[in-house]
Write an enzyme that holds these catalytic residues in place. Structure first.
Site, short mmCIF file in Angstrom:
data_model
loop_
_atom_site.label_atom_id
_atom_site.label_comp_id
_atom_site.label_asym_id
_atom_site.label_seq_id
_atom_site.Cartn_x
_atom_site.Cartn_y
_atom_site.Cartn_z
N LYS A 174 0.84 -1.20 0.00
CA LYS A 174 0.00 0.00 0.00
C LYS A 174 0.88 1.24 0.00
O LYS A 174 1.48 1.58 1.01
CB LYS A 174 -0.93 0.05 1.21
CG LYS A 174 -2.00 1.15 1.01
CD LYS A 174 -2.67 1.62 2.28
CE LYS A 174 -1.97 2.74 2.98
NZ LYS A 174 -1.86 4.01 2.21
N GLU A 249 10.08 1.05 10.54
CA GLU A 249 11.08 2.11 10.36
C GLU A 249 10.34 3.42 10.59
O GLU A 249 9.51 3.81 9.76
CB GLU A 249 11.68 2.03 8.96
CG GLU A 249 13.04 2.67 8.89
CD GLU A 249 12.98 4.15 8.63
OE1 GLU A 249 12.70 4.90 9.59
OE2 GLU A 249 13.21 4.56 7.49
N CYS A 283 13.54 10.48 6.91
CA CYS A 283 13.46 9.90 8.25
C CYS A 283 14.76 10.07 9.02
O CYS A 283 14.75 10.24 10.23
CB CYS A 283 13.07 8.43 8.15
SG CYS A 283 14.08 7.52 7.00
N GLU A 381 9.56 14.93 15.60
CA GLU A 381 9.95 14.84 14.19
C GLU A 381 9.10 15.81 13.38
O GLU A 381 7.87 15.71 13.35
CB GLU A 381 9.75 13.41 13.68
CG GLU A 381 10.30 13.22 12.28
CD GLU A 381 10.18 11.79 11.76
OE1 GLU A 381 9.13 11.18 11.95
OE2 GLU A 381 11.15 11.31 11.15
P1 NAP Z 1 1.89 7.92 8.39
O1 NAP Z 1 0.53 8.34 8.74
O2 NAP Z 1 2.67 7.13 9.36
O3 NAP Z 1 1.79 7.14 7.00
C1 NAP Z 1 2.67 6.12 6.57
C2 NAP Z 1 1.87 5.02 5.90
O4 NAP Z 1 1.04 4.36 6.86
C3 NAP Z 1 0.93 5.54 4.82
O5 NAP Z 1 0.85 4.60 3.78
C4 NAP Z 1 -0.37 5.64 5.58
O6 NAP Z 1 -1.50 5.68 4.79
C5 NAP Z 1 -0.31 4.40 6.42
N1 NAP Z 1 -1.20 4.44 7.58
C6 NAP Z 1 -1.69 5.51 8.23
N2 NAP Z 1 -2.50 5.13 9.24
C7 NAP Z 1 -2.53 3.78 9.22
C8 NAP Z 1 -3.21 2.79 10.01
N3 NAP Z 1 -4.00 3.13 11.02
N4 NAP Z 1 -3.01 1.49 9.71
C9 NAP Z 1 -2.20 1.13 8.70
N5 NAP Z 1 -1.56 2.02 7.91
C10 NAP Z 1 -1.70 3.33 8.18
O7 NAP Z 1 2.73 9.15 7.99
P2 NAP Z 1 2.16 10.43 7.21
O8 NAP Z 1 0.78 10.80 7.59
O9 NAP Z 1 2.37 10.17 5.79
O10 NAP Z 1 3.13 11.55 7.77
C11 NAP Z 1 3.00 12.01 9.13
C12 NAP Z 1 4.34 12.06 9.80
O11 NAP Z 1 4.98 10.77 9.73
C13 NAP Z 1 5.37 12.95 9.12
O12 NAP Z 1 5.25 14.28 9.41
C14 NAP Z 1 6.66 12.36 9.63
O13 NAP Z 1 6.97 12.84 10.89
C15 NAP Z 1 6.37 10.92 9.69
N6 NAP Z 1 6.91 10.17 8.53
C16 NAP Z 1 8.01 9.41 8.72
C17 NAP Z 1 8.55 8.71 7.66
C18 NAP Z 1 9.74 7.85 7.79
O14 NAP Z 1 10.38 7.53 6.81
N7 NAP Z 1 10.10 7.44 8.96
C19 NAP Z 1 7.98 8.83 6.40
C20 NAP Z 1 6.82 9.60 6.24
C21 NAP Z 1 6.31 10.27 7.34
P3 NAP Z 1 -1.99 7.14 4.29
O15 NAP Z 1 -1.02 7.54 3.26
O16 NAP Z 1 -3.33 6.96 3.75
O17 NAP Z 1 -1.97 8.05 5.47
#
Ligand code: NAP
Ligand code: MG
Length: 485
Positions: A174, A249, A283, A381
């Protein structure tokens, strides 16, 4: 505007509800595509396809050599289509085209690396004391659910798919809701590369409605997740009911540590590169810049001067060094931290939205100095181009501040004193430590975090381990009955 379908069981399909959601170009806020809005029923269909492909059909009969060749063919195709992929990646996530080109090259390298590794998965003969042959066989873990973020869309897909395919697993991937396009483009080449239907399925949808059902599904054996710590914690809880293997991660708040004896010019560049590459949406971003007091004022001044020259602009312009953030949501989040930073530190540069480009989710590269490590901008973060500069007096204090975070993904240390460097490297609680550099990442080397940055490792031989089970086989060599009863 292109309407995409999802890729399930080797076919392009709509969601059963026939709903779609828009995908944006963050540089002009325009809709560039729409993709199916998958729900639990669609996830179930994809998992069933992956389950069937794992349990029967052509995939279990495919040799390691053939899985390797499939990955080589995918790598070749990615290289051939690299210009198109890089352009689409930049349009969809906003990163400068030059960075997308590096990403796409890394995607191809990742497929090649695991193509080679497919035939190097070795079992073991265990020296048991009986007249027996005791073996440890390595087998694919089964169906892998893979959930990825929007910051390196195609590269994160490759980091997940390549080791899984090499190991003989099947996958349901996904992509992030914001950035599904390059993975869908790539899916069109799976059959040509030799992947049987159902081995790799790509579903588009939101975390709560498509990600969560994938994590909970009883036919999924493993979840590989990259994203935020808060979602990572939910995933561990959701996966508990079906006792799945999970790797996480989860990003970090990585320290980039500068001692007074470091090469000054290289250090300034390393500080900016460490935190501003990919608009800071990394990240492992070196978002806490720790500087020894002896060089602190000079360092802040030089970093500020150099940061003024960072060229913000449309991602597809070759001179652009920083594009827009990925989405409105992320833009608002980073703007919030820019405002918060003004109350927690002093502004060296940035702190707002640039006057131009007028449209798009652009924010200025921002440096706050005189920040306390306890400040929210030093603990949370941000995932944008926002740096917190923190002074330190000596090595002991540098290590203490560096480790004073719930995260432990990465760190970097800059010094010309090799003894000091090794002491600091050993003391840092982080999964990746760079010396006199920050951010270069290679498929041959392990990637992953300590503490709340997650667990499990991607890349290298560590990456394929996470997709393997170990089966003990005991072969009795005595022809006599056991003779106990
Ligand atoms: P996120 O919500 O953690 O999203 C990452 C992935 O998980 C996306 O594919 C997301 O889908 C999915 N997801 C979200 N809620 C879920 C759930 N309840 N069950 C299963 N999968 C789920 O991150 P984001 O909203 O894209 O970004 C928010 C913050 O995350 C950023 O500001 C940053 O701090 C952090 N982040 C960290 C990394 C890293 O590499 N460590 C990368 C991106 C973001 P959706 O796309 O539909 O939300
Ligand atoms: Mg999200």
């Amino acid at each position: 505007m292109k309407r995409y379908k999802m890729f399930v069981n080797g076919e392009w399909v709509e969601g059963h509800r026939k709903g779609y959601f828009p995908v944006y170009d963050p540089s002009n806020e325009e809709i560039i595509a729409e993709v199916p809005d998958a729900d639990e029923q669609d996830v179930d269909r994809a998992v069933k396809a992956a389950r069937a492909a794992f349990d029967s059909g052509a995939w279990p009969a495919t040799t390691a050599q053939e899985r390797g060749r499939i990955l080589f063919r995918l790598a070749e195709r990615v290289r051939k289509e690299s210009a198109k992929l890089a352009e689409l990646e930049s349009r969809n996530c906003g990163k400068p085209i030059v960075e997308s080109e590096y990403d796409v090259a890394d995607v191809a390298t990742c497929f090649e690396y695991y193509g080679g590794l497919a035939t190097k998965v070795l079992g073991h003969v265990n020296p048991v004391p009986d007249n027996a042959l005791s073996l440890a066989l390595r087998e694919p873990i089964g169906v892998a659910g893979q959930i990825i973020p929007w910051n390196y869309p195609l590269l994160m897909a490759a980091w997940k798919l390549a080791p899984a395919i090499a190991a003989g697993c099947t996958c349901v991937l996904k992509p992030a809701e914001q950035t599904p396009l390059t993975a869908l483009e790539m899916a069109a080449w799976f059959a040509d590369a030799g992947l049987p239907p159902g081995v790799v399925n790509i579903i588009t949808g939101f975390g709560e409605t498509a990600g969560a059902p994938l994590v909970r599904h009883s036919d999924v054996n493993k979840i590989a997740f990259t994203g935020s710590a808060s979602v990572g914690k939910q995933i561990v809880k959701m996966a508990a009911d079906t006792v799945k293997r999970v790797t996480l991660e989860l990003g970090g708040k990585s320290p980039n540590i500068f001692f007074a004896d470091a090469d000054f010019e290289a250090a300034i560049d390393g500080a900016l590169f460490g935190v501003f590459i990919n608009q800071g949406e990394v990240c492992s971003a070196g978002s806490r810049i720790l500087v020894e007091k002896l060089i602190y004022p000079k360092f802040v001044e030089a970093a500020t001067e150099k940061a003024k020259r960072i060229r913000l602009g449309p991602p597809l312009e070759r001179g652009t060094k920083m594009g827009p953030l990925v989405s409105k949501e992320q833009y608002e989040r980073v703007r919030m931290y820019q405002e918060l930073g003004k109350t927690e530190g002093k502004v060296a540069i940035g702190g707002g939205r640039p006057a131009s480009p007028a449209k798009g989710y652009y924010v200025e590269p921002t440096i706050f100095y005189d920040v306390k490590n306890s400040a929210r901008i030093a603990q949370e973060e941000i995932f944008g181009p926002v740096a917190a500069v923190i002074p330190f007096s000596d090595e002991t204090e540098a290590i203490r501040i560096a480790n004073d975070t719930p995260y432990g993904l990465a760190a970097a240390v800059w010094s010309r004193d090799i003894y000091k460097v090794f002491r600091v490297v050993k003391a840092l609680r982080a999964g990746i430590v760079w010396v006199n550099h920050m951010q270069p990442t290679y498929v041959e080397a392990p990637w992953g975090g300590y503490k709340q940055s997650g667990f499990g490792r991607e890349l290298g031989p560590w990456g394929i381990e996470e997709y393997l089970e170990t089966k003990q086989v005991h072969i009795n060599l005595n022809e006599q009955p056991i003779g106990w009863y």
